[in-house]
Motif scaffolding. Structure first.
Motif, PDB file in Angstrom:
ATOM      1  N   PRO A   8       5.078 -11.875  -1.417  1.00 15.35           N
ATOM      2  CA  PRO A   8       5.793 -11.093  -0.413  1.00 15.35           C
ATOM      3  C   PRO A   8       6.203  -9.728  -0.975  1.00 15.35           C
ATOM      4  O   PRO A   8       6.047  -9.459  -2.159  1.00 15.35           O
ATOM      5  CB  PRO A   8       7.025 -11.958  -0.118  1.00 15.35           C
ATOM      6  N   ASN A   9       6.730  -8.900  -0.125  1.00 10.95           N
ATOM      7  CA  ASN A   9       7.320  -7.611  -0.501  1.00 10.95           C
ATOM      8  C   ASN A   9       6.335  -6.603  -1.073  1.00 10.95           C
ATOM      9  O   ASN A   9       6.663  -5.837  -1.975  1.00 10.95           O
ATOM     10  CB  ASN A   9       8.485  -7.814  -1.482  1.00 10.95           C
ATOM     11  N   LEU A  10       5.139  -6.603  -0.591  1.00  9.72           N
ATOM     12  CA  LEU A  10       4.178  -5.559  -0.944  1.00  9.72           C
ATOM     13  C   LEU A  10       4.178  -4.530   0.175  1.00  9.72           C
ATOM     14  O   LEU A  10       4.609  -4.803   1.285  1.00  9.72           O
ATOM     15  CB  LEU A  10       2.786  -6.147  -1.106  1.00  9.72           C
ATOM     16  N   ASP A  11       3.678  -3.346  -0.116  1.00  9.40           N
ATOM     17  CA  ASP A  11       3.536  -2.382   0.965  1.00  9.40           C
ATOM     18  C   ASP A  11       2.084  -1.943   1.072  1.00  9.40           C
ATOM     19  O   ASP A  11       1.309  -2.035   0.122  1.00  9.40           O
ATOM     20  CB  ASP A  11       4.481  -1.193   0.792  1.00  9.40           C
ATOM     21  N   ALA A  12       1.732  -1.483   2.255  1.00  4.86           N
ATOM     22  CA  ALA A  12       0.348  -1.115   2.535  1.00  4.86           C
ATOM     23  C   ALA A  12      -0.137   0.005   1.628  1.00  4.86           C
ATOM     24  O   ALA A  12      -1.298   0.025   1.235  1.00  4.86           O
ATOM     25  CB  ALA A  12       0.203  -0.723   4.005  1.00  4.86           C
ATOM     26  N   ALA A  13       0.736   0.938   1.270  1.00  2.76           N
ATOM     27  CA  ALA A  13       0.329   2.055   0.407  1.00  2.76           C
ATOM     28  C   ALA A  13      -0.107   1.548  -0.969  1.00  2.76           C
ATOM     29  O   ALA A  13      -1.103   2.020  -1.525  1.00  2.76           O
ATOM     30  CB  ALA A  13       1.464   3.063   0.274  1.00  2.76           C
ATOM     31  N   LYS A  14       0.624   0.585  -1.522  1.00  8.77           N
ATOM     32  CA  LYS A  14       0.252   0.019  -2.827  1.00  8.77           C
ATOM     33  C   LYS A  14      -1.085  -0.706  -2.734  1.00  8.77           C
ATOM     34  O   LYS A  14      -1.932  -0.592  -3.616  1.00  8.77           O
ATOM     35  CB  LYS A  14       1.335  -0.928  -3.317  1.00  8.77           C
ATOM     36  N   LEU A  15      -1.272  -1.445  -1.662  1.00 13.96           N
ATOM     37  CA  LEU A  15      -2.523  -2.164  -1.475  1.00 13.96           C
ATOM     38  C   LEU A  15      -3.696  -1.196  -1.309  1.00 13.96           C
ATOM     39  O   LEU A  15      -4.745  -1.369  -1.912  1.00 13.96           O
ATOM     40  CB  LEU A  15      -2.418  -3.088  -0.264  1.00 13.96           C
ATOM     41  N   ALA A  16      -3.499  -0.154  -0.511  1.00 13.96           N
ATOM     42  CA  ALA A  16      -4.563   0.833  -0.311  1.00 13.96           C
ATOM     43  C   ALA A  16      -4.900   1.545  -1.614  1.00 13.96           C
ATOM     44  O   ALA A  16      -6.081   1.759  -1.922  1.00 13.96           O
ATOM     45  CB  ALA A  16      -4.148   1.838   0.758  1.00 13.96           C
ATOM     46  N   PHE A  30      -1.485  -4.112   7.011  1.00 17.45           N
ATOM     47  CA  PHE A  30      -0.725  -5.170   6.372  1.00 17.45           C
ATOM     48  C   PHE A  30       0.393  -5.631   7.288  1.00 17.45           C
ATOM     49  O   PHE A  30       1.190  -4.829   7.769  1.00 17.45           O
ATOM     50  CB  PHE A  30      -0.154  -4.659   5.053  1.00 17.45           C
ATOM     51  N   ASP A  31       0.430  -6.918   7.562  1.00 21.48           N
ATOM     52  CA  ASP A  31       1.512  -7.542   8.320  1.00 21.48           C
ATOM     53  C   ASP A  31       2.413  -8.224   7.299  1.00 21.48           C
ATOM     54  O   ASP A  31       2.161  -9.365   6.895  1.00 21.48           O
ATOM     55  CB  ASP A  31       0.938  -8.540   9.319  1.00 21.48           C
ATOM     56  N   ALA A  32       3.445  -7.504   6.856  1.00 21.25           N
ATOM     57  CA  ALA A  32       4.318  -8.011   5.799  1.00 21.25           C
ATOM     58  C   ALA A  32       5.056  -9.272   6.229  1.00 21.25           C
ATOM     59  O   ALA A  32       5.288 -10.166   5.419  1.00 21.25           O
ATOM     60  CB  ALA A  32       5.321  -6.924   5.389  1.00 21.25           C
ATOM     61  N   GLY A  33       5.429  -9.365   7.485  1.00 21.57           N
ATOM     62  CA  GLY A  33       6.159 -10.526   7.975  1.00 21.57           C
ATOM     63  C   GLY A  33       5.373 -11.820   7.864  1.00 21.57           C
ATOM     64  O   GLY A  33       5.932 -12.883   7.615  1.00 21.57           O
ATOM     65  N   ARG A  34       4.081 -11.729   8.023  1.00 22.72           N
ATOM     66  CA  ARG A  34       3.221 -12.914   7.956  1.00 22.72           C
ATOM     67  C   ARG A  34       2.411 -12.986   6.670  1.00 22.72           C
ATOM     68  O   ARG A  34       1.715 -13.961   6.431  1.00 22.72           O
ATOM     69  CB  ARG A  34       2.274 -12.941   9.152  1.00 22.72           C
ATOM     70  N   GLY A  35       2.462 -11.916   5.871  1.00 19.92           N
ATOM     71  CA  GLY A  35       1.703 -11.903   4.625  1.00 19.92           C
ATOM     72  C   GLY A  35       0.207 -11.851   4.841  1.00 19.92           C
ATOM     73  O   GLY A  35      -0.568 -12.437   4.094  1.00 19.92           O
ATOM     74  N   ARG A  36      -0.203 -11.130   5.886  1.00 22.61           N
ATOM     75  CA  ARG A  36      -1.630 -11.037   6.202  1.00 22.61           C
ATOM     76  C   ARG A  36      -2.118  -9.609   6.013  1.00 22.61           C
ATOM     77  O   ARG A  36      -1.432  -8.652   6.344  1.00 22.61           O
ATOM     78  CB  ARG A  36      -1.884 -11.497   7.628  1.00 22.61           C
ATOM     79  N   LEU A  37      -3.303  -9.493   5.496  1.00 21.76           N
ATOM     80  CA  LEU A  37      -3.896  -8.203   5.191  1.00 21.76           C
ATOM     81  C   LEU A  37      -5.284  -8.118   5.801  1.00 21.76           C
ATOM     82  O   LEU A  37      -6.073  -9.055   5.679  1.00 21.76           O
ATOM     83  CB  LEU A  37      -4.004  -8.039   3.668  1.00 21.76           C
ATOM     84  N   GLU A  38      -5.559  -7.003   6.453  1.00 22.46           N
ATOM     85  CA  GLU A  38      -6.903  -6.738   6.930  1.00 22.46           C
ATOM     86  C   GLU A  38      -7.446  -5.546   6.157  1.00 22.46           C
ATOM     87  O   GLU A  38      -6.762  -4.534   5.998  1.00 22.46           O
ATOM     88  CB  GLU A  38      -6.921  -6.425   8.418  1.00 22.46           C
ATOM     89  N   LEU A  52      -6.861  -7.707  -5.613  1.00 26.64           N
ATOM     90  CA  LEU A  52      -5.563  -8.293  -5.264  1.00 26.64           C
ATOM     91  C   LEU A  52      -5.030  -9.156  -6.405  1.00 26.64           C
ATOM     92  O   LEU A  52      -3.851  -9.074  -6.753  1.00 26.64           O
ATOM     93  CB  LEU A  52      -5.677  -9.109  -3.974  1.00 26.64           C
ATOM     94  N   ASP A  53      -5.894  -9.948  -6.990  1.00 30.81           N
ATOM     95  CA  ASP A  53      -5.481 -10.773  -8.127  1.00 30.81           C
ATOM     96  C   ASP A  53      -5.044  -9.891  -9.299  1.00 30.81           C
ATOM     97  O   ASP A  53      -4.065 -10.190  -9.976  1.00 30.81           O
ATOM     98  CB  ASP A  53      -6.625 -11.695  -8.541  1.00 30.81           C
ATOM     99  N   GLY A  54      -5.740  -8.781  -9.499  1.00 32.11           N
ATOM    100  CA  GLY A  54      -5.425  -7.865 -10.588  1.00 32.11           C
ATOM    101  C   GLY A  54      -4.064  -7.191 -10.461  1.00 32.11           C
ATOM    102  O   GLY A  54      -3.472  -6.798 -11.466  1.00 32.11           O
ATOM    103  N   ILE A  55      -3.561  -7.056  -9.235  1.00 33.74           N
ATOM    104  CA  ILE A  55      -2.227  -6.467  -9.049  1.00 33.74           C
ATOM    105  C   ILE A  55      -1.162  -7.550  -8.883  1.00 33.74           C
ATOM    106  O   ILE A  55      -0.034  -7.274  -8.476  1.00 33.74           O
ATOM    107  CB  ILE A  55      -2.181  -5.466  -7.876  1.00 33.74           C
ATOM    108  N   GLY A  56      -1.542  -8.790  -9.204  1.00 28.26           N
ATOM    109  CA  GLY A  56      -0.580  -9.887  -9.149  1.00 28.26           C
ATOM    110  C   GLY A  56      -0.305 -10.406  -7.764  1.00 28.26           C
ATOM    111  O   GLY A  56       0.787 -10.884  -7.467  1.00 28.26           O
ATOM    112  N   CYS A  57      -1.306 -10.326  -6.915  1.00 31.67           N
ATOM    113  CA  CYS A  57      -1.152 -10.772  -5.538  1.00 31.67           C
ATOM    114  C   CYS A  57      -2.317 -11.674  -5.146  1.00 31.67           C
ATOM    115  O   CYS A  57      -3.207 -11.259  -4.404  1.00 31.67           O
ATOM    116  CB  CYS A  57      -1.089  -9.556  -4.618  1.00 31.67           C
ATOM    117  N   PRO A  58      -2.323 -12.910  -5.647  1.00 25.46           N
ATOM    118  CA  PRO A  58      -3.405 -13.823  -5.255  1.00 25.46           C
ATOM    119  C   PRO A  58      -3.464 -13.967  -3.733  1.00 25.46           C
ATOM    120  O   PRO A  58      -2.442 -13.962  -3.055  1.00 25.46           O
ATOM    121  CB  PRO A  58      -3.015 -15.141  -5.909  1.00 25.46           C
ATOM    122  N   ALA A  59      -4.665 -14.059  -3.217  1.00 28.75           N
ATOM    123  CA  ALA A  59      -4.863 -14.148  -1.774  1.00 28.75           C
ATOM    124  C   ALA A  59      -5.997 -15.116  -1.472  1.00 28.75           C
ATOM    125  O   ALA A  59      -6.786 -15.448  -2.347  1.00 28.75           O
ATOM    126  CB  ALA A  59      -5.196 -12.767  -1.220  1.00 28.75           C
TER     127      ALA A  59
END
Length: 79
Positions: A8-16, A30-38, A52-59
Motif C-alpha cells: 500500500p501507499n505507493l503513488d502513480a508518479a513513483k510507479l511511472a 493506479f487505484d490506491a484504494g484497491r491496490g490495482r495498477l494498470e 515492481l518487485d525491484g522497487i519492493g512492490c510484489p504484484a
C-alpha cells in the motif's frame, strides 16, 4: 495489463518513474484504494512484474481486467 499490488501507499508518479526505463511512453493508472495498477506499455507483463518487485512492490497480474478510472478498460457505461 493490470496488476494487484501487495504494497500500500505507493503513488502513480513513483510507479511511472520506475517503469520509464522499460518504456518512456508507458502510461499508468493506479487505484490506491484497491491496490490495482494498470500499465499501458510495450513492455511485457514479466518485465513490469520485475520492475515492481525491484522497487519492493510484489504484484500479481489480474486474470480478469477491471475498470480503473482513466484506464483503457472503460466501456463508458458506469453509472
Amino acid at each position: 495489463m493490470q496488476f494487484e499490488l501487495s504494497t500500500p501507499n505507493l503513488d502513480a508518479a513513483k510507479l511511472a518513474a520506475a517503469l520509464r526505463p522499460l518504456d518512456p511512453d508507458a502510461r499508468v493508472v493506479f487505484d490506491a484504494g484497491r491496490g490495482r495498477l494498470e500499465v499501458i506499455s510495450v513492455a511485457t507483463a514479466a518485465q513490469v512484474l520485475g520492475v515492481l518487485d525491484g522497487i519492493g512492490c510484489p504484484a500479481t497480474p489480474l486474470e480478469k481486467e477491471v475498470h480503473i478510472s482513466g484506464g483503457s478498460t472503460c466501456c463508458g457505461h458506469c453509472s
